[in-house]
Scaffold this motif. Structure first.
Motif: not given
Lengths: 319, 319
Positions: B197-200, B230, B195, B225, B227
């Motif tokens: 993305g790289p920021k999280q 990344a 679930y 997904r 990601m």
């Protein structure tokens, strides 16, 4: 006073938000064996537009005898012109192509400069200086006959060259500066053969961001070694605000047969949204566009994870 | 005085370099229809070891009637023990499994705690507190009968849950702290359903790095997904020093049929090297291991870009 072209560039490529360019109908079709007919391409555009995509690279002005996939480039430009708020870009690799492009409704003309002398000579039979000269003539042509059209100078092999290997970042920065001085409205750095990792992308992005000042630059990434999305994230972290991608990651690499192509557009949308960069692009709508594209190119492999998994359904995944 | 286990943890998981754990023979086989026989698994391990891999998660202590792919977990532990400098980890989901694991030469026992109460109940039929209690009993058992074995507590659904949706990072941090207090030597955060993305990933990695002090933590990422790489890059940028991956990205997701699995081990090696984190793992050797794995599981899809493109041949891509 701001020129017509500068004003248009600020509208088409605002510096304060992320813009995603869908290059499937151009770079995505560069090497394919089967390609969609004109009606299927139109449907592809219409569906992507319905999904929120506004920036389309739709073809090249190349001899139709050798590149039949781009024979209908004028129809594609017209198809984009019929879509509310949509912007079309076309590739022109020489003066003749640029003249043809000027006579269309295309909003943007893309020229290519190689980052290395070796690739420039092998791929285009001209020096890097001559390639910058073409950018200058295209910009002059635009000023004379088609003010408002954006001139985009893409620097191929910016992160490593399939012929000469490592590319000094100073070469890319110098070429970017020369292209801007020659009249390009926007420059882009391309990882044409997918050599880069995120650290390299981040470093050059930060330098390009500084060089370009208040205008954005473009990152054109290929997923040849699986780093596409990570590289996009590193670019976004370091000032990149315009990114290219292709639906289903279409577009192989001439130097790596069977390898994956452009960074997958759908996954790129997901990435941007999770990082807090709103795209106004709807993934379900993109899936519908992909269905059209896949149906019209049954021999091609379509990549991408979002197309298989969908976005998370039970939480807000947009940052 | 430093305990036997602490000293061993510092040797197996040094804090000052990157460690990659290959979990293909465990997480990669969790859902497969066909799986390699014991000889093929041994060959897989031997070839990966020859390529430089030293950390292997090789199976689960689960009923062989329901999970025939793990029936030979003891043979796998012995196979790793025969390889110079190699370290084996096995999954134990209950006390019985942990007892069985203690009696083997396995260097590490992995317990799983869910980040959400809902997933914990649905997947394990126990509360999160009970799962932490199991970690404590496993650590006590280890102290009593097998000092030196590493107890690893993996926190599933750390970045979003297929049942309950968004997961507060504080819940993950609290559970990580509880697991360490219960005696776990190392904790890991898993993006079980892809679930994040790289920021999280970056934000939680930085917090885990702070929490864990001078011991590293593990990131277990799935590429559901797209990601995965990344997210690994974001983790590395924020203190993650131990990352899981599986050869060919084996290991689907039970909650997203047909979706991609673990982050691809080969691509992870490339990423780390481009970022300046030496892995001592050779990609050509990994390709040989992949050949064995693919040959023994002809029904499964193997992912990954490096396997198609290879590393750049004409430049130094290791930072």
């Amino acid at each position: 006073m701001m020129s017509t072209t500068d004003a248009r560039r600020e509208r088409i490529y605002p510096a304060n938000r992320v813009t995603l360019r869908e290059v499937g109908l151009r770079d995505g079709l560069q090497l394919v064996k089967t390609f969609p007919d004109t009606d299927a391409k139109r449907e592809w555009l219409v569906r992507e537009h319905a999904a929120g995509v506004r920036h389309f690279e739709v073809g090249s002005f190349l001899p139709a005898s050798r590149f039949p996939q781009f024979a209908d480039v004028r129809e594609m430009v017209d198809a984009v012109a019929a879509l509310e708020g949509a912007h079309s870009a076309v590739l022109a690799l020489n003066e003749r192509g640029a003249e043809d492009a000027m006579a269309t409704a295309a909003g943007e003309i893309v020229c290519v400069v190689s980052a290395t002398e070796e690739h420039s000579q092998a791929n285009m039979r001209r020096s890097r200086a001559e390639a910058v000269g073409l950018v200058r003539r295209v910009a002059e042509m635009r000023d004379a006959v088609a003010p408002g059209k954006i001139v985009n100078a893409g620097i191929a092999m910016s992160f490593g060259c399939s012929i000469s290997g490592a590319v000094p970042p100073e070469d890319v920065l110098r070429l970017a500066e020369e292209c801007l001085a020659a009249g390009a409205d926007i420059v882009g750095a391309a990882d044409t053969v997918g050599y880069a990792g995120p650290k390299q992308i981040g470093t050059l992005s930060a330098a390009l961001d500084k060089l370009c000042g208040d205008r954005p630059f473009i990152l054109h990434l290929h997923d040849t070694r699986g780093m596409g999305i990570a590289n996009a994230a590193a670019g976004l972290d370091n000032g990149a605000r315009v990114l290219d991608g292709s639906l289903g990651g279409l577009g192989g690499c001439p130097f790596a047969p069977g390898a994956t192509g452009n960074v997958v557009f759908e996954d790129l949308v997901f990435l941007c949204e999770t990082m807090g960069f709103g795209t106004d692009i709807d993934l379900t709508g993109l899936a519908a566009a992909r269905q059209v594209a896949e149906g019209s190119m049954t021999g091609e492999v379509f990549y991408g994870a979002l197309a298989k998994s969908g976005a998370p359904q039970n939480m807000e995944w947009r940052a």
